[in-house]
Write a protein that holds these residues in place. Structure first.
Motif, mmCIF file in Angstrom:
data_model
loop_
_atom_site.group_PDB
_atom_site.id
_atom_site.type_symbol
_atom_site.label_atom_id
_atom_site.label_comp_id
_atom_site.label_asym_id
_atom_site.label_seq_id
_atom_site.Cartn_x
_atom_site.Cartn_y
_atom_site.Cartn_z
ATOM 1 N N MET A 9 0.839 -1.192 0.000
ATOM 2 C CA MET A 9 0.000 0.000 0.000
ATOM 3 C C MET A 9 0.877 1.246 0.000
ATOM 4 O O MET A 9 1.890 1.315 0.672
ATOM 5 C CB MET A 9 -0.883 -0.006 1.247
ATOM 6 C CG MET A 9 -1.774 1.204 1.361
ATOM 7 S SD MET A 9 -2.826 1.071 2.806
ATOM 8 C CE MET A 9 -2.625 2.714 3.441
ATOM 9 N N ALA A 10 0.476 2.223 -0.751
ATOM 10 C CA ALA A 10 1.180 3.500 -0.791
ATOM 11 C C ALA A 10 0.808 4.332 0.433
ATOM 12 O O ALA A 10 -0.087 3.973 1.197
ATOM 13 C CB ALA A 10 0.804 4.247 -2.058
ATOM 14 N N GLY A 11 1.475 5.437 0.603
ATOM 15 C CA GLY A 11 1.119 6.350 1.671
ATOM 16 C C GLY A 11 -0.245 6.969 1.425
ATOM 17 O O GLY A 11 -0.877 6.722 0.398
ATOM 18 N N TYR A 12 -0.701 7.771 2.375
ATOM 19 C CA TYR A 12 -2.024 8.367 2.236
ATOM 20 C C TYR A 12 -2.095 9.712 2.942
ATOM 21 O O TYR A 12 -1.243 10.051 3.757
ATOM 22 C CB TYR A 12 -3.105 7.417 2.762
ATOM 23 C CG TYR A 12 -2.880 6.952 4.190
ATOM 24 C CD1 TYR A 12 -3.516 7.569 5.258
ATOM 25 C CD2 TYR A 12 -2.038 5.876 4.453
ATOM 26 C CE1 TYR A 12 -3.309 7.141 6.558
ATOM 27 C CE2 TYR A 12 -1.836 5.432 5.744
ATOM 28 C CZ TYR A 12 -2.470 6.061 6.802
ATOM 29 O OH TYR A 12 -2.262 5.630 8.076
ATOM 30 N N PHE A 13 -3.111 10.464 2.587
ATOM 31 C CA PHE A 13 -3.385 11.766 3.172
ATOM 32 C C PHE A 13 -4.529 11.652 4.165
ATOM 33 O O PHE A 13 -5.466 10.881 3.939
ATOM 34 C CB PHE A 13 -3.797 12.768 2.083
ATOM 35 C CG PHE A 13 -2.703 13.097 1.104
ATOM 36 C CD1 PHE A 13 -1.818 14.134 1.365
ATOM 37 C CD2 PHE A 13 -2.575 12.386 -0.071
ATOM 38 C CE1 PHE A 13 -0.819 14.449 0.449
ATOM 39 C CE2 PHE A 13 -1.585 12.695 -0.987
ATOM 40 C CZ PHE A 13 -0.702 13.729 -0.724
#
Length: 106
Positions: free
Chosen positions: A1-5
């Motif tokens: 999973m990529a990072g997130y805001f």
């Protein structure tokens, strides 16, 4: 999973945006935004800049040099247009080229 805001409430009103990595580690916190819509617009702008932004070394001894990561150095092209300004580096010398320095690899 990529990072997130994440959009969060700011302590003094309005909203802030946090950027977290894939493990939930804090990467960055935004300025205050007056509305959620403004925070979402800030996220869109950040995505665009993060995907295309150059790295400028403004640390002690960095002299505002552009840095090209080694993984991309072999095929990276850095284009600086004569109308590009870097206010943090040029200290009032915009238009005379003093704010633009050579690129170096990490």
């Amino acid at each position: 999973m990529a990072g997130y805001f994440e959009i969060i409430d700011a302590p003094d009103g309005g909203f802030r945006v946090r950027l977290l990595d894939a493990t939930g580690g804090l990467v960055a916190v935004s300025v205050n935004y007056p509305t959620k819509e403004a925070a979402v617009a800030g996220i869109s702008w950040t995505r665009e800049v993060a995907g295309t932004g150059l790295i400028r070394d403004m640390s002690r001894g960095g002299h505002g040099e552009l840095i090209i990561p080694k993984s991309r150095a072999a095929h990276a092209t850095v284009r600086i247009h004569s109308h590009t300004r870097f206010p943090a580096a040029d200290h009032g010398t915009a238009g005379r080229g003093a704010g633009v320095r050579r690129a170096r690899s990490l």
